[in-house]
Design an enzyme around this catalytic site. Structure first.
Site, PDB file in Angstrom:
ATOM      1  N   HIS A   1      36.843  20.895  56.987  1.00  0.00           N
ATOM      2  CA  HIS A   1      37.616  22.083  56.593  1.00  0.00           C
ATOM      3  C   HIS A   1      39.093  21.757  56.311  1.00  0.00           C
ATOM      4  CE1 HIS A   1      37.307  26.721  57.134  1.00  0.00           C
ATOM      5  NE2 HIS A   1      38.211  26.436  56.234  1.00  0.00           N
TER       6      HIS A   1
ATOM      7  N   TYR B   1      34.430  30.938  60.337  1.00  0.00           N
ATOM      8  CA  TYR B   1      34.334  32.323  59.840  1.00  0.00           C
ATOM      9  C   TYR B   1      33.446  33.180  60.757  1.00  0.00           C
ATOM     10  CZ  TYR B   1      35.982  30.208  55.400  1.00  0.00           C
ATOM     11  OH  TYR B   1      36.672  29.507  54.441  1.00  0.00           O
TER      12      TYR B   1
ATOM     13  N   LYS C   1      31.351  24.452  56.772  1.00  0.00           N
ATOM     14  CA  LYS C   1      32.469  23.514  57.012  1.00  0.00           C
ATOM     15  C   LYS C   1      32.631  23.204  58.493  1.00  0.00           C
ATOM     16  CE  LYS C   1      34.884  25.969  53.295  1.00  0.00           C
ATOM     17  NZ  LYS C   1      34.606  27.395  53.547  1.00  0.00           N
TER      18      LYS C   1
ATOM     19  N   ASP D   1      29.767  30.413  50.186  1.00  0.00           N
ATOM     20  CA  ASP D   1      30.678  29.519  50.903  1.00  0.00           C
ATOM     21  C   ASP D   1      31.058  30.147  52.235  1.00  0.00           C
ATOM     22  OD1 ASP D   1      32.785  27.151  50.664  1.00  0.00           O
ATOM     23  OD2 ASP D   1      33.846  28.891  51.474  1.00  0.00           O
TER      24      ASP D   1
HETATM   25  P1  NAD Z   1      40.269  35.694  47.089  1.00  0.00           P
HETATM   26  O1  NAD Z   1      41.338  35.098  46.262  1.00  0.00           O
HETATM   27  O2  NAD Z   1      38.845  35.489  46.754  1.00  0.00           O
HETATM   28  O3  NAD Z   1      40.609  37.243  47.179  1.00  0.00           O
HETATM   29  C1  NAD Z   1      39.745  38.140  47.839  1.00  0.00           C
HETATM   30  C2  NAD Z   1      40.362  39.531  47.821  1.00  0.00           C
HETATM   31  O4  NAD Z   1      40.645  39.915  46.472  1.00  0.00           O
HETATM   32  C3  NAD Z   1      39.403  40.584  48.355  1.00  0.00           C
HETATM   33  O5  NAD Z   1      39.523  40.708  49.742  1.00  0.00           O
HETATM   34  C4  NAD Z   1      39.844  41.815  47.613  1.00  0.00           C
HETATM   35  O6  NAD Z   1      40.952  42.379  48.263  1.00  0.00           O
HETATM   36  C5  NAD Z   1      40.309  41.266  46.287  1.00  0.00           C
HETATM   37  N1  NAD Z   1      39.268  41.327  45.222  1.00  0.00           N
HETATM   38  C6  NAD Z   1      38.116  40.642  45.138  1.00  0.00           C
HETATM   39  N2  NAD Z   1      37.458  40.941  44.006  1.00  0.00           N
HETATM   40  C7  NAD Z   1      38.206  41.846  43.366  1.00  0.00           C
HETATM   41  C8  NAD Z   1      38.061  42.542  42.139  1.00  0.00           C
HETATM   42  N3  NAD Z   1      37.002  42.351  41.344  1.00  0.00           N
HETATM   43  N4  NAD Z   1      39.032  43.421  41.786  1.00  0.00           N
HETATM   44  C9  NAD Z   1      40.113  43.622  42.566  1.00  0.00           C
HETATM   45  N5  NAD Z   1      40.319  42.976  43.735  1.00  0.00           N
HETATM   46  C10 NAD Z   1      39.370  42.096  44.124  1.00  0.00           C
HETATM   47  O7  NAD Z   1      40.582  35.270  48.614  1.00  0.00           O
HETATM   48  P2  NAD Z   1      39.893  34.507  49.811  1.00  0.00           P
HETATM   49  O8  NAD Z   1      38.857  35.296  50.475  1.00  0.00           O
HETATM   50  O9  NAD Z   1      41.025  34.021  50.635  1.00  0.00           O
HETATM   51  O10 NAD Z   1      39.218  33.203  49.150  1.00  0.00           O
HETATM   52  C11 NAD Z   1      37.899  33.181  48.679  1.00  0.00           C
HETATM   53  C12 NAD Z   1      37.038  32.268  49.522  1.00  0.00           C
HETATM   54  O11 NAD Z   1      37.597  30.957  49.591  1.00  0.00           O
HETATM   55  C13 NAD Z   1      36.944  32.677  50.997  1.00  0.00           C
HETATM   56  O12 NAD Z   1      36.125  33.812  51.201  1.00  0.00           O
HETATM   57  C14 NAD Z   1      36.425  31.404  51.598  1.00  0.00           C
HETATM   58  O13 NAD Z   1      35.034  31.281  51.347  1.00  0.00           O
HETATM   59  C15 NAD Z   1      37.225  30.362  50.820  1.00  0.00           C
HETATM   60  N6  NAD Z   1      38.456  29.925  51.535  1.00  0.00           N
HETATM   61  C16 NAD Z   1      38.502  28.643  51.978  1.00  0.00           C
HETATM   62  C17 NAD Z   1      39.634  28.180  52.642  1.00  0.00           C
HETATM   63  C18 NAD Z   1      39.683  26.753  53.096  1.00  0.00           C
HETATM   64  O14 NAD Z   1      40.600  26.391  53.861  1.00  0.00           O
HETATM   65  N7  NAD Z   1      38.764  25.919  52.681  1.00  0.00           N
HETATM   66  C19 NAD Z   1      40.725  29.024  52.867  1.00  0.00           C
HETATM   67  C20 NAD Z   1      40.644  30.340  52.392  1.00  0.00           C
HETATM   68  C21 NAD Z   1      39.512  30.773  51.719  1.00  0.00           C
END
Ligand code: NAD
Length: 274
Positions: free
Chosen positions: A109, A51, A76, A46
């Protein structure tokens, strides 16, 4: 590792339930991260124009040597490119950066309601699906009135609404609406950006299953029938986050996690953003 599960979209196509999110993955290392994830068994990524790492996603995919139809790639439309013609032009640029002939899923988005262009953008996405350049189309951060409007005006129901969703912000009402309309819910920030993983309830459930709190939370999304796209750049965590198909949370585990709801959003309010 037990096989990962796939869900069926309302247009009949299948997508992997767990994918890799790449928001905040640095542009210069995204290809490496995507290559690692695909080697670890991921089959979905994704990204988004905003990004600024679509190029790395395409490069990581090509390095993997996997067939194009084996990997589900989402990108997006960014807020400043909303509108019919602007969305079509922005899509072409995304495809160019990805180096692909089509994307599997193209999302608006944010609804950015103050611009009031999301209906025109949606009509552009309908065109892209008809042309086969976006195999499936959907939205992100849409509230019920936004969904009702685009469905009512075009007769085309989004395949997906990608929304903020994690144990502290569970979005039950919107999930219920999606289920009634045949829209799949995709959870962004599914781990609460990692901030909720020291919660004692999650830690206790994880200890009982011999799993990590991150795996418990990802498994919770899976058992709710959600698409989930955790982000990591750490190879061991990337592998860990996909390794959620060999255990099952009990009804009591699910109820305990349901009880963590209520702290609210981490991200922006879609009614005001964009
Ligand atoms: P997430 O909830 O996936 O958290 C990611 C963070 O959690 C990492 O940076 C790391 O610090 C921690 N983490 C990951 N795996 C771990 C593990 N196994 N153990 C311990 N800690 C761990 O947060 P995110 O990146 O905000 O969301 C995931 C994805 O969602 C994004 O990368 C993006 O692709 C999408 N997203 C979309 C929107 C939107 O508006 N559509 C907004 C935010 C994110």
């Amino acid at each position: 590792m037990t096989d990962q599960t796939y869900l069926t979209l309302n247009d009949g196509r299948a997508l992997p339930q767990v994918g890799l999110g790449v928001w905040q993955t640095p542009a210069d290392t995204t290809a490496d991260t995507v290559e690692v994830a695909l080697a670890a068994g991921y089959r979905a990524v994704d990204t988004a124009a905003v990004y600024r790492n679509e190029k790395g996603v395409g490069e990581g995919f090509r390095r993997s040597g996997l067939a194009r139809d084996a990997v589900f790639i989402t990108t997006k439309l960014w807020n400043e490119n909303q509108g019919f013609d602007a969305a079509l032009a922005a899509f072409d640029k995304s495809l160019g950066r990805l180096g692909l002939e089509f994307v599997d899923l193209y999302l608006i988005h944010w609804p950015a309601p103050t611009q009031d262009l999301y209906l025109d953008s949606w009509k552009a996405l309908v065109r892209l699906k008809e042309e086969g350049r976006a195999k499936s189309i959907g939205v992100s951060n849409f509230a019920i009135p936004h969904l009702e409007r685009i469905i009512g005006e075009t007769g085309v129901t989004p395949a997906v609404n990608q929304i903020e969703l994690h144990p502290r912000f569970q979005q039950a009402d919107l999930r219920g609406f999606h289920a009634a309309k045949g829209i799949l819910t995709e959870s962004w920030s599914p781990l609460g950006q990692g901030k909720t993983l020291d919660d004692p309830t999650l830690v206790a459930i994880a200890a009982r299953h011999g799993k990590t709190a991150a795996q418990v939370v990802i498994r919770w999304h899976v058992q709710l029938g959600l698409i989930v796209i955790p982000k990591s750049v750490t190879p061991s965590r990337i592998a860990e986050n996909l390794d959620v198909f060999g255990f099952e949370l009990s009804a009591q585990d699910m109820a305990a996690i349901a009880g963590l709801d209520g702290a609210g959003r981490i991200g922006p309010d879609p009614a005001a953003f964009g």
